[in-house]
Design a protein around this motif. Sequence first.
Motif, PDB file in Angstrom:
ATOM      1  N   ILE A  21       0.824  -1.203   0.000  1.00 46.54           N
ATOM      2  CA  ILE A  21       0.000   0.000   0.000  1.00 46.54           C
ATOM      3  C   ILE A  21       0.861   1.256   0.000  1.00 46.54           C
ATOM      4  O   ILE A  21       0.583   2.217  -0.721  1.00 46.54           O
ATOM      5  CB  ILE A  21      -0.958  -0.015   1.211  1.00 46.54           C
ATOM      6  CG1 ILE A  21      -2.022  -1.100   1.029  1.00 46.54           C
ATOM      7  CG2 ILE A  21      -1.613   1.352   1.409  1.00 46.54           C
ATOM      8  CD1 ILE A  21      -2.900  -1.328   2.249  1.00 46.54           C
ATOM      9  N   VAL A  25       0.733   4.241  -2.723  1.00 49.59           N
ATOM     10  CA  VAL A  25       0.443   5.623  -2.343  1.00 49.59           C
ATOM     11  C   VAL A  25       1.525   6.557  -2.880  1.00 49.59           C
ATOM     12  O   VAL A  25       1.229   7.623  -3.446  1.00 49.59           O
ATOM     13  CB  VAL A  25       0.326   5.746  -0.814  1.00 49.59           C
ATOM     14  CG1 VAL A  25       0.329   7.218  -0.380  1.00 49.59           C
ATOM     15  CG2 VAL A  25      -0.937   5.056  -0.321  1.00 49.59           C
ATOM     16  N   CYS A  93       1.844   4.862   6.596  1.00 55.01           N
ATOM     17  CA  CYS A  93       1.524   3.498   6.171  1.00 55.01           C
ATOM     18  C   CYS A  93       2.242   2.435   6.988  1.00 55.01           C
ATOM     19  O   CYS A  93       1.827   1.269   6.964  1.00 55.01           O
ATOM     20  CB  CYS A  93       1.889   3.289   4.698  1.00 55.01           C
ATOM     21  SG  CYS A  93       0.973   4.319   3.541  1.00 55.01           S
ATOM     22  N   ILE A 145      -3.188   5.220   7.631  1.00 57.47           N
ATOM     23  CA  ILE A 145      -3.720   3.969   7.112  1.00 57.47           C
ATOM     24  C   ILE A 145      -4.116   3.101   8.294  1.00 57.47           C
ATOM     25  O   ILE A 145      -3.272   2.604   9.042  1.00 57.47           O
ATOM     26  CB  ILE A 145      -2.703   3.228   6.222  1.00 57.47           C
ATOM     27  CG1 ILE A 145      -2.251   4.130   5.073  1.00 57.47           C
ATOM     28  CG2 ILE A 145      -3.326   1.941   5.684  1.00 57.47           C
ATOM     29  CD1 ILE A 145      -3.364   4.582   4.150  1.00 57.47           C
ATOM     30  N   SER A 147      -7.362   0.180   9.384  1.00 63.67           N
ATOM     31  CA  SER A 147      -7.746  -1.150   8.921  1.00 63.67           C
ATOM     32  C   SER A 147      -9.161  -1.441   9.385  1.00 63.67           C
ATOM     33  O   SER A 147      -9.614  -0.911  10.411  1.00 63.67           O
ATOM     34  CB  SER A 147      -6.797  -2.210   9.492  1.00 63.67           C
ATOM     35  OG  SER A 147      -7.252  -3.524   9.193  1.00 63.67           O
ATOM     36  N   LYS A 163      -4.670  -0.331  15.357  1.00 63.13           N
ATOM     37  CA  LYS A 163      -5.436   0.295  14.274  1.00 63.13           C
ATOM     38  C   LYS A 163      -6.654   1.025  14.829  1.00 63.13           C
ATOM     39  O   LYS A 163      -7.029   2.100  14.332  1.00 63.13           O
ATOM     40  CB  LYS A 163      -5.857  -0.763  13.258  1.00 63.13           C
ATOM     41  CG  LYS A 163      -4.700  -1.343  12.443  1.00 63.13           C
ATOM     42  CD  LYS A 163      -4.029  -0.301  11.565  1.00 63.13           C
ATOM     43  CE  LYS A 163      -3.052  -0.933  10.584  1.00 63.13           C
ATOM     44  NZ  LYS A 163      -2.402   0.057   9.690  1.00 63.13           N
ATOM     45  N   ILE A 222      -6.547   1.625  -2.432  1.00 62.07           N
ATOM     46  CA  ILE A 222      -6.280   2.410  -1.215  1.00 62.07           C
ATOM     47  C   ILE A 222      -5.580   3.719  -1.575  1.00 62.07           C
ATOM     48  O   ILE A 222      -5.896   4.785  -1.024  1.00 62.07           O
ATOM     49  CB  ILE A 222      -5.425   1.593  -0.233  1.00 62.07           C
ATOM     50  CG1 ILE A 222      -6.019   0.192  -0.041  1.00 62.07           C
ATOM     51  CG2 ILE A 222      -5.310   2.333   1.093  1.00 62.07           C
ATOM     52  CD1 ILE A 222      -7.489   0.161   0.314  1.00 62.07           C
ATOM     53  N   VAL A 226      -6.523   7.621  -0.554  1.00 60.27           N
ATOM     54  CA  VAL A 226      -5.559   8.481   0.123  1.00 60.27           C
ATOM     55  C   VAL A 226      -5.372   9.778  -0.655  1.00 60.27           C
ATOM     56  O   VAL A 226      -5.360  10.878  -0.079  1.00 60.27           O
ATOM     57  CB  VAL A 226      -4.210   7.756   0.294  1.00 60.27           C
ATOM     58  CG1 VAL A 226      -3.123   8.723   0.758  1.00 60.27           C
ATOM     59  CG2 VAL A 226      -4.342   6.602   1.283  1.00 60.27           C
TER      60      VAL A 226
END
Length: 266
Positions: A21, A25, A93, A145, A147, A163, A222, A226
């Motif tokens: 991810i 990004v 991230c 980021i 979850s 998270k 994702i 973002v």
Amino acid sequence: MTDLKRFDGHGVLVTGAARGIGAAVARRLAEEGGRVLVTDRDLLQAERTAAALREQRLAATAFACDVADRGSVEAAVARALALFGSLDVLVNCAAHCTPDVPLFEESSDDAWERDLDVTLTGAYRCCRAALPHLSASGRGAVVLIGSVNGLQDYGNHGYSAAKAGLGSLTRTLAGHAGPRGVRVNLVAPGTVRTSAWEGRDADLDAVRPLYPLGRVGEPEDIAAAVAFLASRDAAWITGTVLPVDGGITAVNRAFRTALRGGAGSA
């Protein structure tokens, strides 16, 4: 490759950007004109990721950053400022996830602390170091980021707690940073096809039917979310948690299946 150029002239720092991810990004924000510092503990892979972006004439530089170390985080922020002259976007991230042991009481303090230190406290360290500079830029944005693990039970006790903590940090920091001109939001991905799932195609096949949209996510899904939250397109959005999860937290697919195709009700 997107034709949008929402980050022309923006200095961007992405943690955990060597792969998965984070790499997606970094690519998306660079494609939209951002000058990106690709940071990760794995400097060799971060350099490969940055080099691949430069081959496409995108502005990317690699830098070693361990978010579990305050000095390393502050060095990364200083490097971004030296390279770009400003820091406009921070994307957190970096994360650590320890697999659960069979019995909760057999879990270790070390595993719990590592998951929280990298995933939650690491983001805190990055936000703390970057915030004055994001404020000074006049267009600062933070995207964390999270979850779906922070929203529902999918296992992984320490990782999930971390998270969930990021969701709380998003709200409290948004309240503090808003008057300083900085927006703070969080993207909560569902299952995303990254190296963490390498060699586990059977597992991905098993969970795919649980997703109303019929597939697991890709890192680019994702990254697109973002980019939206970091851009001026989201100028009146702060403190939000945006699930990017194929609908899994909105629809109880297993319950519907148990009722023979959803004919019944709870």
